[in-house]
Design a protein around this motif. Structure first.
Motif, PDB file in Angstrom:
ATOM      1  N   GLY A  40       0.809  -1.223   0.000  1.00 29.31           N
ATOM      2  CA  GLY A  40       0.000   0.000   0.000  1.00 29.31           C
ATOM      3  C   GLY A  40       0.839   1.269   0.000  1.00 29.31           C
ATOM      4  N   GLU A  41       1.928   1.272   0.742  1.00 27.34           N
ATOM      5  CA  GLU A  41       2.787   2.458   0.783  1.00 27.34           C
ATOM      6  C   GLU A  41       3.513   2.669  -0.549  1.00 27.34           C
ATOM      7  OE1 GLU A  41       5.310   2.532   4.240  1.00 27.34           O
ATOM      8  OE2 GLU A  41       3.612   2.181   5.584  1.00 27.34           O
ATOM      9  N   THR A  42       3.862   1.583  -1.222  1.00 32.14           N
ATOM     10  CA  THR A  42       4.470   1.725  -2.550  1.00 32.14           C
ATOM     11  C   THR A  42       3.450   2.290  -3.533  1.00 32.14           C
ATOM     12  OG1 THR A  42       6.013  -0.078  -2.107  1.00 32.14           O
ATOM     13  CG2 THR A  42       5.682   0.526  -4.410  1.00 32.14           C
ATOM     14  N   ARG A  43       2.180   1.908  -3.390  1.00 34.16           N
ATOM     15  CA  ARG A  43       1.127   2.491  -4.241  1.00 34.16           C
ATOM     16  C   ARG A  43       1.068   4.001  -4.035  1.00 34.16           C
ATOM     17  NH1 ARG A  43      -1.276   1.639  -8.966  1.00 34.16           N
ATOM     18  NH2 ARG A  43      -1.034   3.849  -9.170  1.00 34.16           N
ATOM     19  N   GLU A  44       1.218   4.462  -2.791  1.00 35.95           N
ATOM     20  CA  GLU A  44       1.236   5.906  -2.515  1.00 35.95           C
ATOM     21  C   GLU A  44       2.426   6.573  -3.199  1.00 35.95           C
ATOM     22  OE1 GLU A  44       1.067   6.619   1.704  1.00 35.95           O
ATOM     23  OE2 GLU A  44      -0.661   5.292   1.942  1.00 35.95           O
ATOM     24  N   VAL A  45       3.575   5.914  -3.194  1.00 38.22           N
ATOM     25  CA  VAL A  45       4.763   6.452  -3.878  1.00 38.22           C
ATOM     26  C   VAL A  45       4.467   6.632  -5.365  1.00 38.22           C
ATOM     27  CG1 VAL A  45       7.144   5.928  -4.587  1.00 38.22           C
ATOM     28  CG2 VAL A  45       6.412   5.513  -2.217  1.00 38.22           C
ATOM     29  N   ILE A  46       3.855   5.626  -5.971  1.00 35.96           N
ATOM     30  CA  ILE A  46       3.557   5.691  -7.405  1.00 35.96           C
ATOM     31  C   ILE A  46       2.474   6.730  -7.685  1.00 35.96           C
ATOM     32  CG2 ILE A  46       2.697   4.380  -9.392  1.00 35.96           C
ATOM     33  CD1 ILE A  46       5.645   3.781  -8.449  1.00 35.96           C
ATOM     34  N   ASP A  47       1.465   6.831  -6.827  1.00 38.85           N
ATOM     35  CA  ASP A  47       0.433   7.859  -7.014  1.00 38.85           C
ATOM     36  C   ASP A  47       1.036   9.255  -6.912  1.00 38.85           C
ATOM     37  OD1 ASP A  47      -1.498   5.932  -7.420  1.00 38.85           O
ATOM     38  OD2 ASP A  47      -2.288   6.037  -5.373  1.00 38.85           O
ATOM     39  N   ASP A  48       1.971   9.460  -5.986  1.00 40.91           N
ATOM     40  CA  ASP A  48       2.671  10.752  -5.887  1.00 40.91           C
ATOM     41  C   ASP A  48       3.474  11.017  -7.158  1.00 40.91           C
ATOM     42  OD1 ASP A  48       1.663  11.219  -3.351  1.00 40.91           O
ATOM     43  OD2 ASP A  48       3.504  10.617  -2.309  1.00 40.91           O
ATOM     44  N   TRP A  49       4.121   9.985  -7.681  1.00 40.38           N
ATOM     45  CA  TRP A  49       4.910  10.131  -8.904  1.00 40.38           C
ATOM     46  C   TRP A  49       4.016  10.464 -10.098  1.00 40.38           C
ATOM     47  CZ3 TRP A  49       5.424   7.069 -13.430  1.00 40.38           C
ATOM     48  CH2 TRP A  49       6.527   7.400 -14.238  1.00 40.38           C
ATOM     49  N   LEU A  50       2.822   9.876 -10.140  1.00 44.23           N
ATOM     50  CA  LEU A  50       1.896  10.175 -11.235  1.00 44.23           C
ATOM     51  C   LEU A  50       1.454  11.636 -11.220  1.00 44.23           C
ATOM     52  CD1 LEU A  50      -0.206   6.893 -11.342  1.00 44.23           C
ATOM     53  CD2 LEU A  50       1.371   7.749 -13.104  1.00 44.23           C
ATOM     54  N   ARG A  51       1.414  12.264 -10.076  1.00 41.32           N
ATOM     55  CA  ARG A  51       1.120  13.697 -10.027  1.00 41.32           C
ATOM     56  C   ARG A  51       2.211  14.493 -10.755  1.00 41.32           C
ATOM     57  NH1 ARG A  51      -0.329  11.553  -5.470  1.00 41.32           N
ATOM     58  NH2 ARG A  51      -2.318  11.865  -4.447  1.00 41.32           N
ATOM     59  N   ILE A  52       3.431  14.018 -10.665  1.00 39.26           N
ATOM     60  CA  ILE A  52       4.547  14.651 -11.393  1.00 39.26           C
ATOM     61  C   ILE A  52       4.359  14.437 -12.892  1.00 39.26           C
ATOM     62  CG2 ILE A  52       7.045  14.534 -11.795  1.00 39.26           C
ATOM     63  CD1 ILE A  52       7.205  13.672  -8.739  1.00 39.26           C
ATOM     64  N   VAL A  53       4.034  13.216 -13.283  1.00 38.95           N
ATOM     65  CA  VAL A  53       3.792  12.908 -14.707  1.00 38.95           C
ATOM     66  C   VAL A  53       2.701  13.815 -15.259  1.00 38.95           C
ATOM     67  CG1 VAL A  53       2.922  11.148 -16.306  1.00 38.95           C
ATOM     68  CG2 VAL A  53       4.514  10.492 -14.487  1.00 38.95           C
ATOM     69  N   ASP A  54       1.641  14.017 -14.493  1.00 45.53           N
ATOM     70  CA  ASP A  54       0.466  14.747 -14.971  1.00 45.53           C
ATOM     71  C   ASP A  54       0.514  16.255 -14.729  1.00 45.53           C
ATOM     72  OD1 ASP A  54      -0.688  12.369 -15.870  1.00 45.53           O
ATOM     73  OD2 ASP A  54      -1.666  11.996 -13.942  1.00 45.53           O
ATOM     74  N   ALA A  55       1.591  16.755 -14.152  1.00 42.68           N
ATOM     75  CA  ALA A  55       1.682  18.193 -13.895  1.00 42.68           C
ATOM     76  C   ALA A  55       1.563  18.959 -15.208  1.00 42.68           C
ATOM     77  CB  ALA A  55       2.997  18.522 -13.203  1.00 42.68           C
ATOM     78  N   PRO A  56       0.744  20.022 -15.233  1.00 42.97           N
ATOM     79  CA  PRO A  56       0.488  20.722 -16.494  1.00 42.97           C
ATOM     80  C   PRO A  56       1.626  21.621 -16.984  1.00 42.97           C
ATOM     81  CG  PRO A  56      -0.798  21.684 -14.715  1.00 42.97           C
ATOM     82  CD  PRO A  56      -0.117  20.484 -14.143  1.00 42.97           C
ATOM     83  N   THR A  57       2.526  22.017 -16.101  1.00 40.50           N
ATOM     84  CA  THR A  57       3.631  22.883 -16.533  1.00 40.50           C
ATOM     85  C   THR A  57       4.947  22.341 -15.994  1.00 40.50           C
ATOM     86  OG1 THR A  57       3.602  24.334 -14.587  1.00 40.50           O
ATOM     87  CG2 THR A  57       2.120  24.925 -16.433  1.00 40.50           C
ATOM     88  N   ASP A  58       6.038  22.746 -16.626  1.00 39.66           N
ATOM     89  CA  ASP A  58       7.368  22.360 -16.150  1.00 39.66           C
ATOM     90  C   ASP A  58       7.595  22.839 -14.723  1.00 39.66           C
ATOM     91  OD1 ASP A  58       7.776  21.298 -18.659  1.00 39.66           O
ATOM     92  OD2 ASP A  58       9.203  22.848 -19.299  1.00 39.66           O
TER      93      ASP A  58
END
Length: 172
Positions: A49-67
């Motif tokens: 579950g904690e690794t899922r949180e790490v990946i969900d946090d990383w996906l926010r970086i992937v989906d960020a609208p600006t540099d």
């Protein structure tokens, strides 16, 4: 001389976990082995579950609208995972850097490695080198490691699907 031991493989590992979430902790650890991580991870009850949180946090970086927003999110992740870089020599790998403390759990190690690897990937290859697949309705993560920096699709299948869609739209 290789100064970037974490860039490409760490981002590809994160994308692999995001695109095809493992069913249990053992599968997560096997993915780390598949990309060459050899250190042992102390097993904890909440690792999956904690690794899922790490990946969900990383996906926010992937989906960020600006540099700028991507960099801000990534800087927060690196601060959260920060440790003094350490020179280590284990498992016959030769001397290399670890960007984490010793004895950390699997999710903590992945947060460190993925955050630093993503930062290295984006700063050395370009901020646009991490995105979602452009073939609708696909939402897979694309880590662009191509020489020309123009990878837009997660697979040949998605590239072909998008080409067929463009062709059909031109025929209308």
């Amino acid at each position: 001389m290789q100064l970037n031991p974490y860039g490409e493989y760490a981002v590809l590992l994160a994308a692999s976990l995001a695109n095809n979430w493992p069913g249990d902790r053992d599968e997560i650890e096997q993915r780390t082995r598949d990309v060459g991580m050899t250190m042992p991870f102390p097993e904890r009850r909440n690792d999956h579950g904690e690794t899922r949180e790490v990946i969900d946090d990383w996906l926010r970086i992937v989906d960020a609208p600006t540099d700028e927003q991507r960099a801000e999110l990534l800087n927060r992740q690196m601060a959260r995972a920060s440790a003094y870089p350490r020179m280590v020599d284990h498992d016959g790998e030769g001397w290399h850097l670890h960007y984490r403390d010793d004895g950390q759990s699997l999710p903590q190690v992945l947060r460190s490695v993925i955050a630093v690897g993503t930062a290295l990937h984006l700063t050395t290859r370009g901020m646009q080198r991490l995105r979602r697949c452009e073939a609708e309705p696909c939402t897979q993560v694309v880590v662009d490691v191509t020489r020309n920096g123009r990878q837009r699709y997660c697979s040949v299948r998605c590239a072909n699907r998008a080409a067929v869609r463009r062709h059909r739209n031109r025929q209308l």
